[in-house]
Design an enzyme around this catalytic site. Structure first.
Site, PDB file in Angstrom:
ATOM      1  N   ARG A   1      13.340  -9.811 -18.869  1.00  0.00           N
ATOM      2  CA  ARG A   1      12.907  -8.610 -19.577  1.00  0.00           C
ATOM      3  C   ARG A   1      13.068  -8.773 -21.078  1.00  0.00           C
ATOM      4  NH1 ARG A   1      16.569  -4.896 -15.939  1.00  0.00           N
ATOM      5  NH2 ARG A   1      17.812  -6.697 -16.487  1.00  0.00           N
TER       6      ARG A   1
ATOM      7  N   HIS B   1      10.111  -4.963 -10.262  1.00  0.00           N
ATOM      8  CA  HIS B   1      10.202  -5.943  -9.167  1.00  0.00           C
ATOM      9  C   HIS B   1       8.831  -6.127  -8.503  1.00  0.00           C
ATOM     10  CE1 HIS B   1      14.574  -4.365  -8.772  1.00  0.00           C
ATOM     11  NE2 HIS B   1      14.665  -5.574  -9.297  1.00  0.00           N
TER      12      HIS B   1
ATOM     13  N   LYS C   1      29.835  -5.828  -3.591  1.00  0.00           N
ATOM     14  CA  LYS C   1      29.198  -4.901  -4.523  1.00  0.00           C
ATOM     15  C   LYS C   1      28.959  -3.572  -3.810  1.00  0.00           C
ATOM     16  CE  LYS C   1      25.525  -5.464  -7.956  1.00  0.00           C
ATOM     17  NZ  LYS C   1      24.355  -6.279  -8.290  1.00  0.00           N
TER      18      LYS C   1
ATOM     19  N   SER D   1      17.174  -1.457 -11.898  1.00  0.00           N
ATOM     20  CA  SER D   1      17.648  -0.627 -10.782  1.00  0.00           C
ATOM     21  C   SER D   1      18.760   0.299 -11.257  1.00  0.00           C
ATOM     22  CB  SER D   1      18.167  -1.513  -9.649  1.00  0.00           C
ATOM     23  OG  SER D   1      17.123  -2.282  -9.131  1.00  0.00           O
TER      24      SER D   1
END
Ligand code: PNS
Length: 161
Positions: A90, A17, A41, A128
């Site tokens: 990614r 990030h 979440k 993460s």
């Protein structure tokens, strides 16, 4: 004036990030790092904790601000004046979801354009959730996250290093 937003969960923020933030801050006049406040979440860090970690990390970059938002990204963009969405890609596995999000956001708010930055290769494996998984078992996360956050992450799992 090019105002961009880099939205995400940042739970927790990683070197991946940080790399996207630094590179996109150099591309746009203003960059908002937008932390999604998603009550559905089950997050490791509260939205306030995530915002404050991101503020610590970006305090040396003058054109970056950090904020949180609820609900739809496009609604927050209309409110904040951001028209560019920055996302990191990614691997090809990210692409399908990212394409759908970019197209949906553009349909809902035609001023919204999504720009993808390819993740630096040295962080292409990183997420993460990988950080959370390693930290939960006391693994070494020093290659994943800025050093000032390591203790705070372990503390969430009652781990003292
Ligand atoms: O870091 P993440 O979890 O991959 O980020 C996902 C995020 C926050 C960018 C995305 O879930 C989002 O924008 N959520 C806000 C709600 C919304 O606008 N949903 C419609 C997306 S098509």
């Amino acid at each position: 004036m090019r105002k961009a937003i880099y939205p995400g969960s940042f739970d927790p923020v990683t070197f991946g990030h940080q790399d996207i933030i630094e590179r996109s801050a150099a591309l746009f006049d203003e960059l908002i790092v937008g932390v999604l406040n998603n009550s559905a979440k089950n997050s490791l860090f509260s939205v306030g904790e995530r915002v404050s970690m991101l503020k610590e990390l970006t305090k040396v970059i003058p054109n970056v601000t950090v904020d949180s938002f609820d609900g739809l990204l496009v609604d927050y963009m209309k409110e904040s004046g951001a028209t560019i969405i920055v996302r990191g890609l990614r691997a090809v596995t990210d692409f399908e979801y990212e394409l759908q999000m970019a197209q949906t956001n553009h349909v809902e708010y035609p001023k919204a354009e999504t720009i993808f930055l390819t993740t630096n290769m040295k962080y292409s494996y990183l997420s993460s959730s990988v950080v959370r998984e390693f930290a939960a078992f006391g693994g070494d996360i020093s290659k994943f996250v800025p050093s000032q956050f390591i203790d705070r992450i372990y503390a969430k799992y009652d781990i003292k290093k």
